[in-house]
Design a protein around this motif. Sequence first.
Motif, PDB file in Angstrom:
ATOM      1  N   LEU A 103       8.979  16.615  -7.931  1.00  0.00           N
ATOM      2  CA  LEU A 103      10.379  16.616  -8.361  1.00  0.00           C
ATOM      3  C   LEU A 103      10.529  15.881  -9.688  1.00  0.00           C
ATOM      4  O   LEU A 103      11.346  16.270 -10.539  1.00  0.00           O
ATOM      5  CB  LEU A 103      11.265  15.970  -7.299  1.00  0.00           C
ATOM      6  N   ASP A 104       9.739  14.819  -9.875  1.00  0.00           N
ATOM      7  CA  ASP A 104       9.813  14.067 -11.129  1.00  0.00           C
ATOM      8  C   ASP A 104       9.500  14.964 -12.333  1.00  0.00           C
ATOM      9  O   ASP A 104      10.119  14.822 -13.397  1.00  0.00           O
ATOM     10  CB  ASP A 104       8.838  12.887 -11.094  1.00  0.00           C
ATOM     11  N   LEU A 111      20.788  13.411  -9.445  1.00  0.00           N
ATOM     12  CA  LEU A 111      19.983  14.321  -8.634  1.00  0.00           C
ATOM     13  C   LEU A 111      19.185  13.529  -7.614  1.00  0.00           C
ATOM     14  O   LEU A 111      18.595  12.500  -7.948  1.00  0.00           O
ATOM     15  CB  LEU A 111      19.027  15.137  -9.507  1.00  0.00           C
ATOM     16  N   THR A 112      19.175  13.994  -6.381  1.00  0.00           N
ATOM     17  CA  THR A 112      18.316  13.448  -5.333  1.00  0.00           C
ATOM     18  C   THR A 112      17.804  14.615  -4.501  1.00  0.00           C
ATOM     19  O   THR A 112      18.340  15.731  -4.558  1.00  0.00           O
ATOM     20  CB  THR A 112      19.059  12.471  -4.415  1.00  0.00           C
ATOM     21  N   SER A 134      15.544  24.969  -2.176  1.00  0.00           N
ATOM     22  CA  SER A 134      15.211  23.683  -1.576  1.00  0.00           C
ATOM     23  C   SER A 134      14.382  22.828  -2.540  1.00  0.00           C
ATOM     24  O   SER A 134      13.753  23.344  -3.474  1.00  0.00           O
ATOM     25  CB  SER A 134      14.424  23.887  -0.275  1.00  0.00           C
ATOM     26  N   SER A 135      14.370  21.531  -2.272  1.00  0.00           N
ATOM     27  CA  SER A 135      13.585  20.620  -3.123  1.00  0.00           C
ATOM     28  C   SER A 135      12.096  20.960  -3.067  1.00  0.00           C
ATOM     29  O   SER A 135      11.375  20.772  -4.052  1.00  0.00           O
ATOM     30  CB  SER A 135      13.809  19.171  -2.672  1.00  0.00           C
ATOM     31  N   GLN A 136      11.631  21.482  -1.922  1.00  0.00           N
ATOM     32  CA  GLN A 136      10.228  21.850  -1.805  1.00  0.00           C
ATOM     33  C   GLN A 136       9.857  23.012  -2.721  1.00  0.00           C
ATOM     34  O   GLN A 136       8.700  23.135  -3.139  1.00  0.00           O
ATOM     35  CB  GLN A 136       9.893  22.193  -0.348  1.00  0.00           C
ATOM     36  N   THR A 137      10.829  23.871  -3.034  1.00  0.00           N
ATOM     37  CA  THR A 137      10.568  24.952  -3.991  1.00  0.00           C
ATOM     38  C   THR A 137      10.214  24.371  -5.356  1.00  0.00           C
ATOM     39  O   THR A 137       9.281  24.833  -6.026  1.00  0.00           O
ATOM     40  CB  THR A 137      11.796  25.871  -4.110  1.00  0.00           C
ATOM     41  N   SER A 192      15.185  30.003 -14.520  1.00  0.00           N
ATOM     42  CA  SER A 192      16.294  30.125 -13.569  1.00  0.00           C
ATOM     43  C   SER A 192      16.368  28.910 -12.653  1.00  0.00           C
ATOM     44  O   SER A 192      17.456  28.379 -12.389  1.00  0.00           O
ATOM     45  CB  SER A 192      16.121  31.397 -12.736  1.00  0.00           C
ATOM     46  N   LEU A 193      15.212  28.437 -12.176  1.00  0.00           N
ATOM     47  CA  LEU A 193      15.199  27.270 -11.300  1.00  0.00           C
ATOM     48  C   LEU A 193      15.704  26.024 -12.025  1.00  0.00           C
ATOM     49  O   LEU A 193      16.496  25.250 -11.484  1.00  0.00           O
ATOM     50  CB  LEU A 193      13.784  27.028 -10.773  1.00  0.00           C
ATOM     51  N   LEU A 194      15.253  25.844 -13.272  1.00  0.00           N
ATOM     52  CA  LEU A 194      15.663  24.661 -14.024  1.00  0.00           C
ATOM     53  C   LEU A 194      17.136  24.720 -14.399  1.00  0.00           C
ATOM     54  O   LEU A 194      17.822  23.687 -14.419  1.00  0.00           O
ATOM     55  CB  LEU A 194      14.791  24.511 -15.264  1.00  0.00           C
TER      56      LEU A 194
END
Length: 545
Positions: free
Chosen positions: A365-366, A341-342, A354-357, A326-328
């Motif tokens: 993130l990479d 994406l940033t 959030s990006s931290q998730t 789901s996240l991806l």
Amino acid sequence: MTEPQPVETPEKTRRAAQYLRVSTDYQRYSIENQAAAIAAYAARRGIELVATYSDMGRSGLRLEGRDGLKRLLEDVERGRTQFDCILVYDVSRWGRFQDVDESAYYEFICKRAGIQIHYCGDDFENDGTLASVVLKNIKRVAAADYSVQLSKKVFLGQSRTVSQGYWRGASAPYGMRRWLVDERGQPKIMLQFGDRKNLRTEHTILRPGPKAEVKAVQRIFELFANRKMTRTEIATEMNAKGLRNARGKRWNMQGIQLTLTNEAYVGHVVYNKRTQKFRERTLLNPPEMWIRHDHAFEGIISPELFTRAQQVMAELKYGRVRSDESLLNALKALLKREGRLTMKLIDRSSTTPSSQTYVRRFGTLDEAYRLIGYQPPTRYQFREVQKNNDEVIRAVTTLIGADLERRGRHVWLIWELHLLTINHNATVSFAVARAAKSGTDGARQMITWELRARKYTRSDLTAVIRMNEDNTEVKDYYLIPTVRLPPPAFSNRVRMSNKFFGEYFCPTLDDVVGSLNNRIERWHSPRDQNPADARASASIPPAQP
């Protein structure tokens, strides 16, 4: 006939700069008092004051933020001075650095340039004798210890206030208002934003604010805890209704997060969740270190609703709400919509967490980008960029070190700090400036070179290695006094160009080594030459771009 008597010629008047610093407005160290004491000291000794450097409302714990002292050190480093001594009220005005060697280092910069520092209010002469050295270091330790003791007193006072059930914060959270109470706990007046109590016997409590704000807070908790809306979606709804937070600004995900975790909404006062001493990195404390007083005042959220919200928050934190797939998928949808994406795009999106998730779930993130088949531009590949920067710095420092050793210099490299020490006293740190696009000028793409965070910021010099427009090879160099560069931070990019740093420009590595070698020679030249000439020779000879 009588022999002619020799005529006494008066000594040449010494010229001085004064440095003034005040962190608060209390009278002992007011700017006026410091200036008056320095003026009296100068008059007694026949010293002429020709320049003033000052820092108003600045802490003496660190150099960062003290533009006056930075400018003074910069002028001394570059030989841009018309004075031969510096007058300071006392050692504490020079700084309350927790590392007393840092205070000594900044004084040494001046001493090396032939400029002596006088501490006008202290009871010793700063003349280099054993007694003065001992007393000066005692004063430095005492100045540093003062900040430590003050920090302890403030912490104990705040802890006592919270343990008694009073509010210690300067402002109230959204939906609440601060009320002043007397020693018997009776309300006196509602405090507006920026108001403070006047008497030591008075205290502050929180009470529910306007009904509209109370309903808005209850709505935030209801949407998050029961309807499972994301924090970004809740912020979007609040903004759509025209509601603003306690500071009158638009809501965002972070503001909703702070609201949902604030125990003041159930009437609890909590202190010491995090620690930040002497402006160092903030540390999160375990719950057993928290100081709290439950049910100190009337809350506006029921304990049951608050507990449900914390449970949902815990599920988000540890990733049990949404599956990896789901996240991806959400990330893929954002990529399809935006084309890139940033971190900022992810945090602003209402359809992704959030990006931290993603960092907590996939490590970086990479890695999340790799799983959806996205290859970000090189400037966003942080690990690869850092690796390339390290390789460039290693190659340049190796060449510089070898060249300096051939010239008879002793060279020592501290690789973890990208720091080169020469002859045991001169220090040079290294950094890379990478090219980045910054818009267009007609049909031409504009390029800027950005210097990001540096590993060591207390060196004498910083050698900046500027890459070409493709960031594939070295373009040129700058050799800059470190005091000329602002404090490093990820969001505080320094633009490297001849417009700002042209006088320190070095076209080739040979120019860097030559300028550096000349600088070392001038530092070690005999001090019996004219002081003005010695200071002028201490600056880096500018190279033409």
